[in-house]
Design an enzyme around this catalytic site. Sequence first.
Site, PDB file in Angstrom:
ATOM      1  N   SER A   1      29.327  -0.927  19.111  1.00 31.92           N
ATOM      2  CA  SER A   1      29.046  -0.679  18.692  1.00 31.92           C
ATOM      3  C   SER A   1      27.114  -0.695  17.992  1.00 31.92           C
ATOM      4  O   SER A   1      26.250   0.023  17.294  1.00 31.92           O
ATOM      5  CB  SER A   1      28.958  -1.405  17.028  1.00 31.92           C
ATOM      6  OG  SER A   1      30.132  -1.562  16.323  1.00 31.92           O
TER       7      SER A   1
ATOM      8  N   LYS B   1      20.735  -3.807   9.605  1.00 34.32           N
ATOM      9  CA  LYS B   1      21.985  -4.249   9.387  1.00 34.32           C
ATOM     10  C   LYS B   1      22.872  -4.433   8.500  1.00 34.32           C
ATOM     11  O   LYS B   1      22.380  -5.568   8.417  1.00 34.32           O
ATOM     12  CB  LYS B   1      22.836  -3.809  10.926  1.00 34.32           C
ATOM     13  CG  LYS B   1      23.633  -3.487  10.752  1.00 34.32           C
ATOM     14  CD  LYS B   1      24.590  -3.861  11.988  1.00 34.32           C
ATOM     15  CE  LYS B   1      26.162  -2.763  12.383  1.00 34.32           C
ATOM     16  NZ  LYS B   1      27.108  -3.115  13.454  1.00 34.32           N
TER      17      LYS B   1
ATOM     18  N   SER C   1      28.483   1.349  14.929  1.00 29.36           N
ATOM     19  CA  SER C   1      28.609   0.897  13.452  1.00 29.36           C
ATOM     20  C   SER C   1      26.782   0.345  13.204  1.00 29.36           C
ATOM     21  O   SER C   1      26.805   0.553  12.176  1.00 29.36           O
ATOM     22  CB  SER C   1      29.569  -0.007  13.034  1.00 29.36           C
ATOM     23  OG  SER C   1      29.167  -1.371  13.687  1.00 29.36           O
TER      24      SER C   1
END
Length: 518
Positions: free
Chosen positions: A226, A127, A202
Amino acid sequence: MTNSLKIPGAEDPGDAPSLSRRNFVSAASAAAVGGLIHEPALGQQSEEALNFIDAQTLARMIRGRQVSVLEVMESFLAQIERVNVHVNAIPTLRPRNELLDEAREADRVLARGDNVGTLFGLPLAVKDLALTKGLRTTRGSRIYQDFIPDTDELFVERLKKAGAIIIGKTNTPEFGAGSQTFNEVFGATRNPYDLSKTCGGSSGGAAVALACGMVPLADGSDLGGSLRNPASFCNVVGFRPSPGRVPKLSTNAWNMLSVEGPMARSVSDLAFLLSVMAGPDSRDPISLDDPGSTFLRPLSRTFRGTRIAWSENLGRYPVEPVVNQVCNTSQRVFEELGCDIEAGEPDFSGVDEIFQTLRAWGFAEGRRDDLVAHRDLMKDTVIWNTELGLNLTAREISAAQVARSALYRGVMAFLEDYEFLVLPVSQVVPFSVEVEWVREIDGVQMETYIDWMATTYAITCTGLPAISVPCGFTPNGLPVGLQIVGRHHRDFDVLQLAYAFEQATQYARQRPTIAELD
């Protein structure tokens, strides 16, 4: 902000490729589903099968030299090249020749008979919030679009030590703010089941990369949902572990609101990745003592007589009716597993103020300097959240911490009677990729860009482990996830119930058509 939602090569949702639609009938849902899904034939032996074989088996095949690391790398890079242009999940990718050379070297290591780690040869993308040494880490922000760290985040160290090959970075909204993955650096990441919809966030790029077979495993982080929201939107599994389960090198080492965690296409693969990510580290003062190997134990368990509290909305939040329609069909699955289900939830009064205050405090801590130096490069929601935090008083922050403590004790008292709390992950189904955040749910107006994530952020405030596991599709073919919450530090119990549910339903096997090879 419309321009920030553009993807090179797909300037408008109407430019997305035409996708075939298939119907399937699930044993756990009475609804006919017209979605962009595909279930591979049993015994299929192809490049596609290599991309979607479970990560544990693939890792064993590599170590046993049944397949070369080079073959694995070539297969995943081919899938990225074919699919990523449509979904924009992996915006930063290391050069192909560099990755192939690293794969060849890994094969030479195996040929020598050297001992290798459990993830040896698996291509993973991290990520874009997490530090990766020598690999651009933008945090989805124009401020950091050229930032190359000289160190790794702690869990990235562990992935590399276990033999994983880090191939690139997965997309995230700016500073991970909001459950809609778009930013001014790379654009939006699209939902593989419907390219006109968002993938959530996210950790949206991670969820899409998994769903499309571009990586076998993925990491993410979770502050207000997220890991869970994008997993729900993309029909994969996302786990928010207990704070300290996955240690991290945070500037505020005592922050227990945000956690790192795993994502996968199955619960067993998720536990496999967690076994590498988890475990104590003295650099993180809140890290838990349990070794990562805890999560390599068998996930099978009997649930006869297990008491579950079932909630449609935590007694306080609007939820789109179709979400509960899909989730509620799962009740009989748990009943068939032997669980006793009762409607109910703990008292979550005051949780919204707790979360908004502590989240804003965190933004003030982390983004204050960026706001002063680069306000013109920050999106309005990040500016708002940071300024909200900067205007907090010590009394307000203290009151939120005290209220959170009281909330925790109340939830613990409730869970003395129930081993699990089960509820929807998201209050809505995937919405238009052109919409920054949900303004209204079932007639109720949302005041801020995070209000629509309340069914996940309320759980965040308890500090309890929670997982999103696929539980079906809407009549339009959009995935819906079920959230399973466990008791204090009972992470493995949560994985066991999620595994039992997954094995009974097999929703995760329904893949997006865009992931199919031509």
